[in-house]
Enzyme design. Structure first.
Site, mmCIF file in Angstrom:
data_model
loop_
_atom_site.group_PDB
_atom_site.id
_atom_site.type_symbol
_atom_site.label_atom_id
_atom_site.label_comp_id
_atom_site.label_asym_id
_atom_site.label_seq_id
_atom_site.Cartn_x
_atom_site.Cartn_y
_atom_site.Cartn_z
ATOM 1 N N ASN A 212 5.020 -10.969 2.744
ATOM 2 C CA ASN A 212 5.998 -9.767 2.438
ATOM 3 C C ASN A 212 6.474 -10.796 1.487
ATOM 4 O O ASN A 212 5.679 -12.007 1.432
ATOM 5 C CB ASN A 212 6.871 -9.822 3.954
ATOM 6 C CG ASN A 212 6.821 -10.826 4.828
ATOM 7 O OD1 ASN A 212 7.299 -12.315 4.435
ATOM 8 N ND2 ASN A 212 6.704 -10.889 6.159
ATOM 9 N N ARG A 213 7.694 -10.624 1.030
ATOM 10 C CA ARG A 213 8.321 -11.479 0.233
ATOM 11 C C ARG A 213 8.850 -12.218 0.599
ATOM 12 O O ARG A 213 9.900 -13.293 -0.094
ATOM 13 C CB ARG A 213 9.034 -10.325 -0.557
ATOM 14 C CG ARG A 213 8.376 -9.101 -1.109
ATOM 15 C CD ARG A 213 9.201 -7.930 -2.459
ATOM 16 N NE ARG A 213 9.037 -7.552 -2.484
ATOM 17 C CZ ARG A 213 8.440 -7.039 -3.745
ATOM 18 N NH1 ARG A 213 7.680 -8.075 -4.565
ATOM 19 N NH2 ARG A 213 7.446 -6.207 -4.240
#
Ligand code: C5P
Length: 397
Positions: A212-213
């Site tokens: 994920n970011r």
């Protein structure tokens, strides 16, 4: 609580070493962070730099002699020793270490060090042979045994052109050493705080991951804030580009399962857990041990399985803080997490808003506690958000 440098009184002793030029950067960083800075230059330092450099940075007179009738020390030779909350000598030459180790008091810096009750940090900078010499090493041990902090030196390229141990630590790291010295009686002194950070990586095969970011910035900022209130801090970090902050142990993990083991092990003797990591909810079931070949396939279906909830798996008798990154119904969803995960505090934020997106240095969170307390914080630096969280944590301990 906030940055311990704000309004602190710091004395910087500068001695004769080519690393003097970095002392100007150090002085500038301390002043920008809010310290009231006095600078003492030794004879040796005066050969490398003009006192005007430091006077311009600190807006105060620079002490260059114990016997200068214009100097504050002429009227009160221990004025700086008394006023200082911390004294840092950077760069510290072999000569300065020797004088301090043996209690000399014939120059302004030595006299100030001898009279001081404040914590003292030396940042040695010298030729590697001078540092490794038994005389210097004995002086270092002598100072350490009296509680003096010896910050560095590092291995690296020295002014002589040789590679060796003798390079002064970088100014940013020295500023953190000053913060640590200032926070030794902070409200988290004697406490252990575990912080998770970053986004876990769940392997599909040896070269591909599902992730994920999350940048890890929020977790690292909470960790720095806890350090700056006197806590001993361990970060369990999923892969991030961030270096370990000064004075903080960083344990690097990749997957949610690795993070769960590391967090639980660290929490055995911890007082606080702050789960700032973005833990993948799902992992590919059964990662392939060889790279998946695309062949002629038009599509790929990956079966995922649920990861365990880390924060819920940790001992119940420590203070637990969670984050809730939401895209809608922020307050309701975050409150649900507070209850379901048995958290003491949850920091909720709306990740759709542009100024708080992943990787940014700022965040806008709402803090919710178990007693129904709701505190909406404006747009703040992540380090300040960390302090707001820890204000509440300190009261819960
Ligand atoms: O359920 P959600 O992922 O939104 O919850 C966020 C909070 O729970 C964060 O503090 C996160 O670090 C933690 N969490 C966890 N284990 C998971 C998923 C999230 O500890 N498997």
């Amino acid at each position: 609580m906030r940055d311990p440098l704000i309004d602190s009184s710091v004395t910087l002793g500068v001695t004769g070493s080519i690393a003097c030029y970095k002392a100007a950067d150090l002085a500038s960083r301390l002043v920008r962070a809010g310290a009231k800075l006095d600078v003492i230059m030794t004879e040796g330092a005066l050969r490398f730099l003009n006192p005007i450099t430091f006077a311009a940075i600190t807006h105060r007179p620079v002490v260059t002699s114990l016997f200068d009738p214009q100097s504050e020390l002429a009227m009160d030779h221990v004025a700086l020793a008394r006023r200082s909350d911390v004294i840092i000598v950077a760069p510290a030459s072999a000569d300065a270490l020797a004088k301090a180790a043996w209690g000399f008091a014939g120059d302004a810096l030595s006299a100030t060090l001898l009279a001081a009750e404040a914590p003292v940090i030396f940042a040695p900078a010298m030729d590697a042979n001078m540092y490794d010499n038994a005389a210097t090493q004995e002086n270092v041990s002598r100072l350490v045994s009296r509680g003096v902090v010896i910050a560095g030196p590092e291995e690296g390229r020295l002014a002589s052109g040789l590679i060796g141990r003798g390079r002064m630590l970088e100014p940013a790291a020295l500023v953190d050493h000053v913060r640590i010295a200032l926070s030794r009686h902070g409200d988290l002194a004697g406490r252990k705080v575990v912080v998770s950070a970053g986004g876990t990586q769940e392997p599909m095969d040896p070269v591909r991951v599902v992730t994920n970011r999350s940048s890890g910035k929020m977790g690292f900022a909470v960790a720095r804030a806890a350090r700056d209130r006197g806590a001993s801090v361990v970060v369990v970090s999923a892969p991030t580009a961030l270096p370990a902050p000064t004075g903080i142990d960083v344990l690097r993990v990749e997957t949610a399962l690795e993070m769960m083991d590391a967090v639980n092990a660290q929490c055995e003797d911890a007082d606080v857990l702050v789960m700032a990591a973005a833990v993948a909810d799902w992992r590919p079931s059964g990662a392939a041990d060889r790279k998946l070949k695309k062949g002629t396939a038009r599509s790929l279906t990956v079966e995922m399985m649920r990861n365990p909830d880390i924060v819920a798996s940790v001992r119940k008798d420590i203070v637990k803080v969670g984050f809730a990154a939401e895209t809608e119904d922020v307050i309701e969803n975050a409150h649900g997490k507070l209850v379901d995960k048995e958290l003491d505090l949850v920091a909720a934020n709306d990740v759709t808003s542009a100024d708080v997106g992943f990787g940014s240095d700022t965040n806008r969170v709402v803090l919710m506690d178990r007693d129904g307390g709701v505190m909406e914080l404006g747009l703040l630096d992540k380090y300040e958000v960390g302090h707001h969280i820890l204000d509440k944590v300190a009261r819960m301990l």
